[in-house]
Write a protein that holds these residues in place. Structure first.
Motif, PDB file in Angstrom:
ATOM      1  N   LEU A 179     -79.048  56.554 -57.250  1.00 15.29           N
ATOM      2  CA  LEU A 179     -78.460  57.506 -56.309  1.00 15.29           C
ATOM      3  C   LEU A 179     -76.942  57.394 -56.263  1.00 15.29           C
ATOM      4  O   LEU A 179     -76.257  58.350 -55.872  1.00 15.29           O
ATOM      5  CB  LEU A 179     -79.027  57.270 -54.908  1.00 15.29           C
ATOM      6  CG  LEU A 179     -80.551  57.393 -54.767  1.00 15.29           C
ATOM      7  CD1 LEU A 179     -80.979  57.079 -53.339  1.00 15.29           C
ATOM      8  CD2 LEU A 179     -81.026  58.776 -55.179  1.00 15.29           C
ATOM      9  N   SER A 230     -88.498  67.724 -57.861  1.00 16.61           N
ATOM     10  CA  SER A 230     -87.187  67.072 -57.905  1.00 16.61           C
ATOM     11  C   SER A 230     -86.112  68.047 -58.351  1.00 16.61           C
ATOM     12  O   SER A 230     -84.994  68.054 -57.818  1.00 16.61           O
ATOM     13  CB  SER A 230     -87.233  65.874 -58.861  1.00 16.61           C
ATOM     14  OG  SER A 230     -88.100  64.874 -58.393  1.00 16.61           O
ATOM     15  N   ARG A 273     -84.271  52.077 -56.999  1.00 11.47           N
ATOM     16  CA  ARG A 273     -84.139  53.445 -56.490  1.00 11.47           C
ATOM     17  C   ARG A 273     -82.693  53.734 -56.089  1.00 11.47           C
ATOM     18  O   ARG A 273     -82.119  54.768 -56.460  1.00 11.47           O
ATOM     19  CB  ARG A 273     -85.062  53.655 -55.293  1.00 11.47           C
ATOM     20  CG  ARG A 273     -84.891  55.040 -54.636  1.00 11.47           C
ATOM     21  CD  ARG A 273     -85.721  55.180 -53.378  1.00 11.47           C
ATOM     22  NE  ARG A 273     -87.133  55.108 -53.677  1.00 11.47           N
ATOM     23  CZ  ARG A 273     -87.944  54.156 -53.256  1.00 11.47           C
ATOM     24  NH1 ARG A 273     -87.470  53.162 -52.508  1.00 11.47           N
ATOM     25  NH2 ARG A 273     -89.226  54.157 -53.568  1.00 11.47           N
ATOM     26  N   ASN A 302     -86.744  59.314 -52.580  1.00 12.90           N
ATOM     27  CA  ASN A 302     -85.483  59.258 -53.323  1.00 12.90           C
ATOM     28  C   ASN A 302     -84.335  59.921 -52.584  1.00 12.90           C
ATOM     29  O   ASN A 302     -83.211  59.417 -52.568  1.00 12.90           O
ATOM     30  CB  ASN A 302     -85.647  59.933 -54.688  1.00 12.90           C
ATOM     31  CG  ASN A 302     -86.460  59.114 -55.666  1.00 12.90           C
ATOM     32  OD1 ASN A 302     -86.431  57.897 -55.634  1.00 12.90           O
ATOM     33  ND2 ASN A 302     -87.201  59.789 -56.528  1.00 12.90           N
ATOM     34  N   SER A 331     -83.899  61.678 -60.872  1.00 13.94           N
ATOM     35  CA  SER A 331     -84.931  60.885 -60.203  1.00 13.94           C
ATOM     36  C   SER A 331     -86.321  61.374 -60.599  1.00 13.94           C
ATOM     37  O   SER A 331     -87.249  60.576 -60.779  1.00 13.94           O
ATOM     38  CB  SER A 331     -84.763  60.973 -58.684  1.00 13.94           C
ATOM     39  OG  SER A 331     -83.523  60.416 -58.269  1.00 13.94           O
TER      40      SER A 331
END
Length: 446
Positions: free
Chosen positions: A159, A317, A155, A371, A170
């Motif tokens: 980022l 998202s 994860r 996220n 994501s």
């Protein structure tokens, strides 16, 4: 700016700057595969083996749930420290180590009936007395390496490589992860049917050690800055900063995050889903049987739920890249309340679809918040530690879920009582969020 020490050379075995495309998309692919390869450490990955373990290890369902609880709880105690390691060595080293570690643990679990039988024969103890601590150790290993380290590393690395499109990329990853997670119980059941439970574990261990660990070593890179690049493939850091959207907030330390109410409210929202969702997943066959539904329906439930989760995750998202996150948290809790109502009426068609839609939509929003919430509020510099603490809380909650449901069933003869308690807990948390969550102001352009 991230600072990774003790890392592999960023330009080994090849310099990503020489490629004709932005390397962040390779990182996206590796991040997606990393999530999927964590399945043996996820609840749906272990839940498929529950009945096989009960039959071969001399343990009852409640005993096995207790070992899962303590194994998962033990792993949660080390995840903040694992996040600190991530901040020091980066995603590449942590992912390779997690893949190899998870493979070794699967090999260990595959031998428990033989090892337990030998120890029982030597010591004169009952088989269950021997396998109880052994499977607990195995659950500790798969939860720490799989659900904990590998999931967090997969994860976090994405980022670092994207800023303006962080939510969208994501979300696209979430499409494939949701599909993979939903199909995992069915595919693992087929694998067990073909190779047996031991053979299925060995196949997964081989895929991790000889497959994914090598891929991560060759293709993963910790951050664009380490490779001489910028997030999103931008020409300069200034171009990234001018883009608005889902950029990082000001860098804050773990102690600062601990004092922030938004950290605890987002963590509580993520954790209560982990508790509820893990309990349902772990006991899915028994819960569906109580409602008069067979094993095929139990495993088949994950597919429509994943379709809902995938659609919601992708749309949310995309929207979250330019909007505050508080409304998403509120809607997530409402969706889980809807799913809880469906679980309490699972014997009806309406109840089944309420469960599918509620837990599916809530799971999709859960992915968005897990996220974006912490990088948006607390920055990238200490993201490993901060997200590690959140992961510890989430894993702790996921440890409580199966054992609480099992004990509730033992006490009252039904899974309805613990399901009702979880649903009421969601309602209380929703009221708390509405009353106390401060206005989001740390994410530029959000």
């Amino acid at each position: 700016m991230t600072r990774h020490r003790y890392t592999l050379a960023a330009h080994w075995p090849f310099d990503v700057r020489r490629l004709p495309f932005f390397y962040g998309w390779v990182i996206w692919l590796m991040s997606t595969v990393g999530f999927l390869m964590s399945i043996p450490g996820q609840t749906m990955g272990m839940a498929v083996f529950t009945d096989s373990f009960i039959e071969t290890l001399g343990l009852g369902r409640t005993q096995l749930s207790i070992t899962y609880f303590f194994g998962t709880l033990g792993s949660a105690l080390f995840l903040t420290r694992a996040g600190r390691w991530y901040d020091r060595v980066g995603a590449r080293t942590m992912t390779v180590a997690a893949a190899l570690g998870l493979a070794l643990v699967l090999l260990f679990i595959s031998s428990l009936d033989v090892l337990g039988g030998w120890i029982a024969g030597v010591t004169g103890l009952g088989l269950g007395a021997v396998t109880f601590p052994l499977i607990m150790l195995g659950y500790f290993g798969v939860r720490f390496a799989g659900q904990g380290v590998m999931t967090s590393a997969s994860r976090n690395v994405l980022l670092f490589w994207f800023a303006r499109r962080r939510g969208l990329v994501s979300g696209v990853r979430g499409v494939f992860v949701s599909l993979g997670f939903s199909l995992a119980p069915l595919l693992l059941a087929l694998l067990i049917g073909h190779f047996g439970w031991r053979g299925a574990l060995l196949v997964m261990a081989l895929a991790l050690a000889a497959g994914f660990a090598l891929l991560a070593l060759v293709f993963l890179r910790d951050s664009p800055e380490a490779c001489g690049l910028h997030p999103d493939g931008a020409a300069s850091a200034e171009h990234v900063d001018s883009g608005g959207g889902s950029l990082v907030g000001p860098d804050k330390s773990l102690n600062e995050a601990r004092r922030a109410p938004e950290f605890w409210l987002y963590s509580a929202g993520l954790a209560i889903h982990a508790l509820f969702g893990t309990a349902v997943t772990f006991h899915v066959v028994a819960i569906f049987a109580e409602a008069g539904r067979d094993q095929g329906e139990a495993f088949g439930y994950f597919l429509p739920q994943a379709v809902v989760a995938t659609g919601v995750n992708l749309v949310a998202s995309w929207l979250a890249d330019s909007r505050p996150l508080k409304p998403f948290l509120i809607i997530m809790l409402l969706a889980f309340l809807l799913g809880g109502g469906g679980l309490l009426n699972l014997d009806t068609t309406l109840g089944y679809w309420l469960l599918v839609v509620g837990f599916g939509a809530g799971g999709g929003l859960w992915g968005v918040l897990s996220n974006l919430a912490f990088v948006r509020h607390f920055g990238r510099l200490h993201l490993g530690e901060i997200s590690g603490l959140n992961t510890s809380l989430t894993v702790f909650a996921s440890a409580m879920g199966p054992v609480l449901f099992s004990l509730g069933n033992d006490l009252v003869g039904s899974y309805r009582a613990p399901a009702l308690v979880c649903t009421l807990g969601l309602a209380v948390l929703l009221l708390t969020v509405l009353a106390k969550l401060p206005k989001e102001a740390v994410a530029r352009g959000a």
